[in-house]
Design an enzyme around this catalytic site. Structure first.
Site, PDB file in Angstrom:
ATOM      1  N   GLY A 108      45.570 107.286 -35.379  1.00 49.49           N
ATOM      2  CA  GLY A 108      45.694 107.315 -33.931  1.00 49.49           C
ATOM      3  C   GLY A 108      46.778 106.402 -33.397  1.00 49.49           C
ATOM      4  O   GLY A 108      47.308 106.614 -32.312  1.00 49.49           O
ATOM      5  N   MET A 109      47.135 105.359 -34.156  1.00 47.19           N
ATOM      6  CA  MET A 109      48.153 104.415 -33.707  1.00 47.19           C
ATOM      7  C   MET A 109      49.555 104.816 -34.143  1.00 47.19           C
ATOM      8  O   MET A 109      50.516 104.133 -33.843  1.00 47.19           O
ATOM      9  CB  MET A 109      47.840 103.010 -34.246  1.00 47.19           C
ATOM     10  CG  MET A 109      46.604 102.365 -33.643  1.00 47.19           C
ATOM     11  SD  MET A 109      46.769 102.051 -31.871  1.00 47.19           S
ATOM     12  CE  MET A 109      45.857 103.447 -31.215  1.00 47.19           C
ATOM     13  N   VAL A 112      53.108 106.861 -40.330  1.00 50.18           N
ATOM     14  CA  VAL A 112      53.912 105.947 -41.121  1.00 50.18           C
ATOM     15  C   VAL A 112      54.619 106.737 -42.213  1.00 50.18           C
ATOM     16  O   VAL A 112      53.995 107.510 -42.950  1.00 50.18           O
ATOM     17  CB  VAL A 112      53.045 104.830 -41.751  1.00 50.18           C
ATOM     18  CG1 VAL A 112      53.927 103.853 -42.524  1.00 50.18           C
ATOM     19  CG2 VAL A 112      52.261 104.097 -40.669  1.00 50.18           C
ATOM     20  N   LYS A 129      57.070 103.206 -38.865  1.00 48.60           N
ATOM     21  CA  LYS A 129      55.916 103.662 -38.098  1.00 48.60           C
ATOM     22  C   LYS A 129      56.401 104.221 -36.776  1.00 48.60           C
ATOM     23  O   LYS A 129      57.075 103.538 -36.004  1.00 48.60           O
ATOM     24  CB  LYS A 129      54.936 102.513 -37.874  1.00 48.60           C
ATOM     25  CG  LYS A 129      53.638 102.923 -37.185  1.00 48.60           C
ATOM     26  CD  LYS A 129      52.667 101.748 -37.163  1.00 48.60           C
ATOM     27  CE  LYS A 129      51.321 102.144 -36.611  1.00 48.60           C
ATOM     28  NZ  LYS A 129      50.365 101.006 -36.617  1.00 48.60           N
ATOM     29  N   ASP A 222      40.874  94.759 -37.532  1.00 50.08           N
ATOM     30  CA  ASP A 222      40.632  95.957 -38.349  1.00 50.08           C
ATOM     31  C   ASP A 222      40.839  95.629 -39.834  1.00 50.08           C
ATOM     32  O   ASP A 222      41.515  96.356 -40.556  1.00 50.08           O
ATOM     33  CB  ASP A 222      41.572  97.084 -37.923  1.00 50.08           C
ATOM     34  CG  ASP A 222      41.111  98.446 -38.453  1.00 50.08           C
ATOM     35  OD1 ASP A 222      39.894  98.581 -38.750  1.00 50.08           O
ATOM     36  OD2 ASP A 222      41.944  99.356 -38.579  1.00 50.08           O
TER      37      ASP A 222
END
Length: 635
Positions: A108-109, A112, A129, A222
């Site tokens: 979701g971020m 890469v 990324k 995380d």
């Protein structure tokens, strides 16, 4: 194409995310309730997702089938749409100075890619990324920029470095980071077959990197195995600060609504959408340690909805790692250090149980105050020092001291033992000398009393005395017994020996009752005389057993002779011939009580001892004979 997508694209991102959660849900919550939880008050969003799911229902039993099997075209279309909405696979394209080689991560971020410099100035590979297309909400963009801020302030060998950054031709920001060629920390531990101590050493490197981030006011939020890679050289690299937080910055309203996390490694405050701190990373490290040491997870969260996850974590008491070894056998076999379960359980019990459980306290204030404190306790455990997570008692501190100085303690103990043995040897020799002196005195007194007794006996039997022919043997023994009982009260050992002689005499005239009485009195005298007369006590017990046998009391006789045998085995100086005699007596009793098999065994044991004694005596005679012949017959 504009940088911002229209509202329909944003809505599709939300729909896609909810669809993924619904399709992957394995819990018991009905679909309507699950949609109500996931969509909240947005009725139009809930209806849209529900209609997509309803469209896949061909008939009544369709939902009983796996969704992908039931609606292959729809699922394929969704997968294609996800790729399209996130920009698809851009491998082979060039962004600024970097050529994208292949996708190595997607979430979701962002997406890469493994990339390389396209201008051939450098041949080094990097990780690029790129913010995903179609999901670029204000919050996602903000998170992307925060990650760049975080990486820009972190320069540590244990954290993948930020190398470059910018905006591509479509207006999407990107980050260029150090490419880490490694594997997740859990896979590395398994593939390398690391022991408990080796895994703890690796965790210390992780703690060092996380503590550095905390010192720079950054919380990772995380921490999980996939975000912690280990290179072939064994170096730890911390990745993905995409959901990290700079402590000096306040959360926006959007980030309060949107908190990305990994439930398996999220802290209770993250699950409950409460403020986070460095204690959040301490908790995640606690779960990581638990997983690396046991191969299993402290909770079972698979298939649970967010609400159920929060309730389970709040209500469940975490099992100590050592207890998980016995409960999750399959996971333990796969991921735990490859030693026997019992040995692994012993290694985890105590210090490591306490360290992990302190890191996993549900209340942040009850956890370790910092990652440095957690690392400090791990180091103390590895060095054999008392840890802070365990109440310090004298016994615990002494045990730790002995564990740290095993060689020194063994040497010191050996020296002390030798000194004690030397001192006790001198004392023992003195005691032996004193006992021998006392024994010699007692033997002399006994011999004197026996001589007096025999003299009186012969005087009574003198044919020229006034009593000649008037005393029977029984009367003669009775009179002698009375003297022994009355005159030797102060000398119990001497009295016991004379009473045993008298008892044998009474047995000779078949007065077994009197023989038993005298033998029991002798044993009582010897028991009161103290521990130095074990040999005499054994002889007294044998006499009691013989009298009991003569009276037909076979069970009592067996019990008594066994007691005598036990005492002789415990160190009484009983000659082997006497032991053979006791075994022979035991065999006779067993024959009488109807156990001929045991009787034969004890008779054979007695016979073997007799034969050995005869052989030893014959050998000694031969040696004595050779010695005399060797010096011309003069001894």
């Amino acid at each position: 194409m504009s940088r911002r997508q229209n509202s329909d694209d944003e809505r599709w991102g939300q729909v896609e995310s909810i669809l993924d959660q619904v399709l992957g849900y394995e819990g018991d919550l009905p679909r309507k309730e699950l949609l109500r939880e996931l969509c909240g008050d947005q009725a139009d969003l809930r209806n849209e997702v529900d209609s997509l799911l309803a469209a896949a229902e061909r008939d009544d039993d369709l939902l009983g089938q796996p969704f992908a099997a039931a609606t292959p075209d729809l699922v394929a279309g969704l997968e294609e749409e996800i790729k399209r909405s996130t920009g698809g696979d851009r491998s082979g394209r060039t962004i600024d100075r970097y050529r994208l080689l292949k996708v190595i991560g997607r979430g979701g971020m962002g997406v890469v890619y493994l990339a390389e410099r396209a201008d051939e100035q450098f041949e080094k590979q990097v990780a690029l990324k790129l913010m995903p297309r179609g999901l670029e909400t204000a919050e996602v963009e903000r998170r992307f920029l925060i990650e760049r801020q975080i990486l820009a302030r972190l320069e540590h060998p244990g954290i993948a470095r930020l190398l470059d950054g910018g905006v591509n031709e479509e207006g999407y920001p990107y980050l260029v980071m150090e490419y880490v060629d490694g594997e997740s920390i859990d896979r590395y531990c398994i593939n390398q077959g690391l022991s408990v101590h080796e895994r703890l050493r690796l965790i210390l490197e992780v703690c060092t990197a996380v503590q550095y981030a905390h010192q720079n006011l950054v919380v990772h939020r995380d921490l999980k195995p996939n975000n912690i890679l280990v290179t072939k050289a064994g170096e730890v690299k911390l990745l993905d600060f995409g959901v990290g937080k700079i402590l000096e910055q306040a959360d926006s309203e959007l980030s309060t609504l949107y908190q990305p996390l990994t439930p398996d490694y999220a802290s209770p405050e993250q699950i409950a959408n409460q403020p986070v701190s460095t204690a959040t990373d301490v908790y995640s490290l606690g779960i990581l340690i638990y997983k690396l040491l046991t191969g299993t997870h402290p909770y079972r969260l698979a298939g649970l909805s967010p609400t159920h996850v929060e309730a389970l974590i709040a209500e469940t008491r975490i099992r100590p790692p050592s207890a998980a070894i016995e409960e999750d056998l399959d996971a333990v076999e796969t991921g735990a250090p490859q030693v026997s379960r019992n040995r692994l359980k012993r290694q985890l019990e105590g210090d490591l149980d306490n360290i992990v459980l302190k890191a996993l306290r549900k209340e942040p204030e009850r956890r370790y105050g910092s990652v440095a404190e957690l690392a400090g306790d791990i180091r103390r455990h590895l060095n054999g020092l008392p840890i802070l997570a365990r109440r310090s008692t004298r016994r615990y501190r002494v045990g730790k001291f002995i564990g740290r100085h095993r060689v020194g303690v063994v040497v010191a103990f050996s020296i002390a033992l030798l000194m004690a043995l030397a001192v006790s040897g001198v004392v023992w020799q003195g005691q032996v000398a004193a006992r021998e002196r006392d024994r010699a005195r007692i033997e002399a007194a006994k011999a004197e009393r026996v001589a007096d007794f025999l003299a009186d006996l012969f005087n009574a039997a003198d044919p020229f005395s006034d009593q000649a022919g008037q005393l029977t043997t029984r009367e003669l023994l009775d009179r002698s017994e009375g003297r022994i009982r009355n005159e030797l009260v102060s000398e119990p050992v001497v009295r016991s020996q004379l009473l045993l002689v008298m008892g044998r005499a009474y047995s000779g005239i078949s007065n077994f009752d009197k023989a038993l009485e005298l033998a029991e009195t002798a044993v009582a005298d010897l028991e009161h005389a103290g521990p130095g007369f074990t040999d005499e006590l054994v002889q007294g017990l044998v006499a009691v057993s013989r009298a009991q046998y003569d009276r037909g009391e076979y069970e009592a006789a067996e019990k008594t002779v066994r007691q005598a045998l036990t005492m002789s085995s415990a160190g009484a100086r009983i000659e082997r011939r006497d032991q053979a005699m006791m075994l022979s007596q035991l065999g006779a009793i067993q024959y009488r009580t109807g156990d001929p098999a045991l009787s034969a065994i004890n008779y054979r044991r007695a016979l073997a001892i007799y034969r050995h004694s005869l052989w030893v005596r014959g050998r000694d005679r031969q040696r004595s004979s050779r010695s005399r012949s060797g010096n011309g017959g003069f001894g």
